[in-house]
Motif scaffolding. Structure first.
Motif, short mmCIF file in Angstrom:
data_model
loop_
_atom_site.label_atom_id
_atom_site.label_comp_id
_atom_site.label_asym_id
_atom_site.label_seq_id
_atom_site.Cartn_x
_atom_site.Cartn_y
_atom_site.Cartn_z
N VAL A 1 -11.30 -1.79 22.21
CA VAL A 1 -10.52 -2.57 21.24
C VAL A 1 -10.37 -1.75 19.97
O VAL A 1 -11.36 -1.23 19.43
CB VAL A 1 -11.20 -3.91 20.91
CG1 VAL A 1 -10.42 -4.66 19.83
CG2 VAL A 1 -11.35 -4.76 22.16
N GLU A 2 -9.15 -1.61 19.50
CA GLU A 2 -8.90 -0.89 18.26
C GLU A 2 -8.55 -1.85 17.14
O GLU A 2 -7.73 -2.76 17.32
CB GLU A 2 -7.76 0.13 18.44
CG GLU A 2 -8.14 1.30 19.32
CD GLU A 2 -7.11 2.42 19.26
OE1 GLU A 2 -5.97 2.16 18.81
OE2 GLU A 2 -7.45 3.55 19.67
N LEU A 3 -9.18 -1.65 15.98
CA LEU A 3 -8.91 -2.43 14.78
C LEU A 3 -8.34 -1.49 13.73
O LEU A 3 -8.98 -0.49 13.37
CB LEU A 3 -10.19 -3.09 14.24
CG LEU A 3 -10.89 -4.09 15.13
CD1 LEU A 3 -12.14 -4.61 14.43
CD2 LEU A 3 -9.97 -5.25 15.47
N ARG A 4 -7.15 -1.80 13.25
CA ARG A 4 -6.52 -1.01 12.20
C ARG A 4 -6.82 -1.63 10.85
O ARG A 4 -6.62 -2.84 10.66
CB ARG A 4 -5.00 -0.96 12.42
CG ARG A 4 -4.60 -0.37 13.76
CD ARG A 4 -3.09 -0.41 13.94
NE ARG A 4 -2.72 -0.06 15.30
CZ ARG A 4 -1.48 -0.15 15.78
NH1 ARG A 4 -0.50 -0.58 14.98
NH2 ARG A 4 -1.22 0.19 17.03
N VAL A 5 -7.29 -0.82 9.93
CA VAL A 5 -7.65 -1.31 8.61
C VAL A 5 -6.39 -1.45 7.75
O VAL A 5 -5.62 -0.51 7.59
CB VAL A 5 -8.65 -0.35 7.92
CG1 VAL A 5 -8.99 -0.85 6.51
CG2 VAL A 5 -9.92 -0.21 8.76
N LEU A 6 -6.18 -2.64 7.22
CA LEU A 6 -5.10 -2.93 6.28
C LEU A 6 -5.74 -3.25 4.94
O LEU A 6 -6.43 -4.27 4.81
CB LEU A 6 -4.27 -4.13 6.75
CG LEU A 6 -3.73 -4.10 8.19
CD1 LEU A 6 -3.02 -5.41 8.50
CD2 LEU A 6 -2.79 -2.92 8.39
N ALA B 1 -5.90 -6.16 15.17
CA ALA B 1 -6.06 -5.74 16.56
C ALA B 1 -4.78 -6.07 17.31
O ALA B 1 -4.64 -7.17 17.86
CB ALA B 1 -7.26 -6.44 17.19
N PRO B 2 -3.81 -5.16 17.34
CA PRO B 2 -2.52 -5.49 17.95
C PRO B 2 -2.62 -5.86 19.42
O PRO B 2 -1.90 -6.77 19.89
CB PRO B 2 -1.68 -4.23 17.74
CG PRO B 2 -2.64 -3.14 17.37
CD PRO B 2 -3.81 -3.79 16.75
N ASP C 1 -7.25 3.41 8.53
CA ASP C 1 -8.32 3.78 9.44
C ASP C 1 -8.22 2.97 10.73
O ASP C 1 -7.77 1.81 10.72
CB ASP C 1 -9.70 3.50 8.82
CG ASP C 1 -10.09 4.50 7.75
OD1 ASP C 1 -9.36 5.50 7.57
OD2 ASP C 1 -11.12 4.28 7.09
N VAL C 2 -8.63 3.56 11.83
CA VAL C 2 -8.70 2.85 13.11
C VAL C 2 -10.15 2.84 13.57
O VAL C 2 -10.76 3.90 13.75
CB VAL C 2 -7.80 3.49 14.17
CG1 VAL C 2 -7.96 2.77 15.50
CG2 VAL C 2 -6.33 3.46 13.73
N LEU C 3 -10.70 1.65 13.74
CA LEU C 3 -12.06 1.48 14.25
C LEU C 3 -11.96 1.05 15.71
O LEU C 3 -11.06 0.31 16.09
CB LEU C 3 -12.80 0.40 13.46
CG LEU C 3 -12.72 0.50 11.93
CD1 LEU C 3 -13.45 -0.67 11.29
CD2 LEU C 3 -13.29 1.83 11.46
N SER C 4 -12.89 1.51 16.52
CA SER C 4 -12.81 1.23 17.96
C SER C 4 -14.18 0.85 18.50
O SER C 4 -15.20 1.46 18.15
CB SER C 4 -12.28 2.47 18.70
OG SER C 4 -12.18 2.21 20.08
N ALA C 5 -14.17 -0.18 19.36
CA ALA C 5 -15.38 -0.58 20.08
C ALA C 5 -14.97 -1.23 21.39
O ALA C 5 -14.12 -2.13 21.40
CB ALA C 5 -16.23 -1.55 19.26
N GLY D 1 -15.31 -6.54 20.73
CA GLY D 1 -15.52 -5.39 21.60
C GLY D 1 -15.51 -5.78 23.06
O GLY D 1 -14.66 -6.55 23.50
N ASP D 2 -16.47 -5.25 23.84
CA ASP D 2 -16.57 -5.60 25.25
C ASP D 2 -18.03 -5.87 25.59
O ASP D 2 -18.84 -6.14 24.69
CB ASP D 2 -15.94 -4.52 26.14
CG ASP D 2 -16.71 -3.19 26.12
OD1 ASP D 2 -17.76 -3.09 25.43
OD2 ASP D 2 -16.26 -2.24 26.80
#
Length: 211
Positions: free
Chosen positions: A120-125, A139-140, A113-117, A33-34
Motif C-alpha cells: 500500500v502506498e500513501l502519498r503525503v499531501l 492512498a489512491p 513523499d511516498v510511504l509504503s507498507a 498495510g497487509d
C-alpha cells in the motif's frame, strides 16, 4: 480469526491540551498495510491498544499527521515498543516539543513523499492550516485519504488556537483535498468518515462561516 485488511482502525480516548485548556477526546488511529507490515497513523493515548491492533506485524513507521498532543502523546512509547521510526513534518516542531521536548522525531515528512507498507502506498499531501505542518496521507489504490484534523465530516478542522490559520486550511483543502476523486473516502482524526464528494459542495459555506 479474520485476517487483517488493508485498513484497520482503533479508537483511543484521552485529552487534548493547548493554550491553557484541556478537552476530552476520542481519536481515530489507523493501521494500514497487509498481513506482514503496516504504517500506524497518529499514535494517540494508548500504545498497548494500538500494538494489539498491529497484531505482531512489522511497523514500518509511526506517522504523525500533526503534532497536537492528542495525536502524538504515545508516539515515542509505541515507536520504542515496535522498533519503528516516527515521521513528522518539521514545521510541527513547536507543537511536538510541547509534548516531547527531549525526543525529536526520527524522520521528516515532506509534501510528495511516498510511504509504503505491505504493497500500500500513501502519498503525503502537506495541508497546513490546522497546524503549520499538518499532513494528509492519500492512498489512491484504496480510494481513501487520511486527513488527521484537516478535514472532517462536516467541514475543516479547528483554527482558533495557536499555530493555526483559517485562510490557510481552506486553501489547503481546496487545492490538495477537494481535487481528489469525489468517491475518495475521508478517514479523519476524530469522528465518522465522509467522502470528498460529500464535502466539496460546502466549501463556499465554510468560507462564509469563517469570516
Amino acid at each position: 480469526m479474520t485476517p487483517p485488511g488493508p485498513i484497520d482502525h482503533v479508537v483511543t480516548s484521552g485529552t487534548f491540551s493547548l493554550d491553557g485548556g484541556t478537552w476530552d477526546v476520542d481519536n481515530n488511529v489507523w493501521v494500514v498495510g497487509d498481513e506482514n507490515e503496516v504504517l500506524v497513523i497518529d499514535a494517540a493515548h494508548d500504545e498497548l491498544k494500538i500494538e494489539e491492533a498491529v497484531g505482531g506485524r512489522r511497523v514500518v513507521a509511526v506517522v504523525c499527521t500533526h503534532a497536537h498532543d492528542d495525536h502524538v502523546n504515545r508516539a515515542p512509547a509505541l515507536a520504542d515498543r515496535v522498533s519503528a521510526p516516527i515521521l513528522l513534518n518539521p514545521a510541527e516542531a513547536p507543537l511536538w516539543e510541547m509534548t516531547h521536548p527531549n525526543r525529536p522525531p526520527d524522520r521528516e515528512l515532506a509534501d510528495g513523499d511516498v510511504l509504503s507498507a505491505g504493497g500500500v502506498e500513501l502519498r503525503v499531501l502537506q495541508t497546513p492550516g490546522h497546524s503549520p505542518g499538518s499532513s494528509c496521507l492519500y492512498a489512491p489504490e484504496l480510494g481513501t485519504v487520511f486527513t488527521g484534523d484537516t478535514l472532517f465530516n462536516g467541514g475543516p478542522g479547528a483554527t482558533g488556537r495557536s499555530y493555526s490559520s483559517f485562510d490557510t486550511i481552506i486553501e489547503s483543502i481546496r487545492e490538495k483535498l477537494l481535487t481528489l476523486p469525489g468517491d475518495t473516502v475521508v478517514r479523519t482524526g476524530h469522528g465518522d468518515p465522509t467522502t470528498i464528494g460529500e464535502e466539496l459542495p460546502h466549501l463556499e459555506e465554510w468560507i462564509a462561516r469563517g469570516h
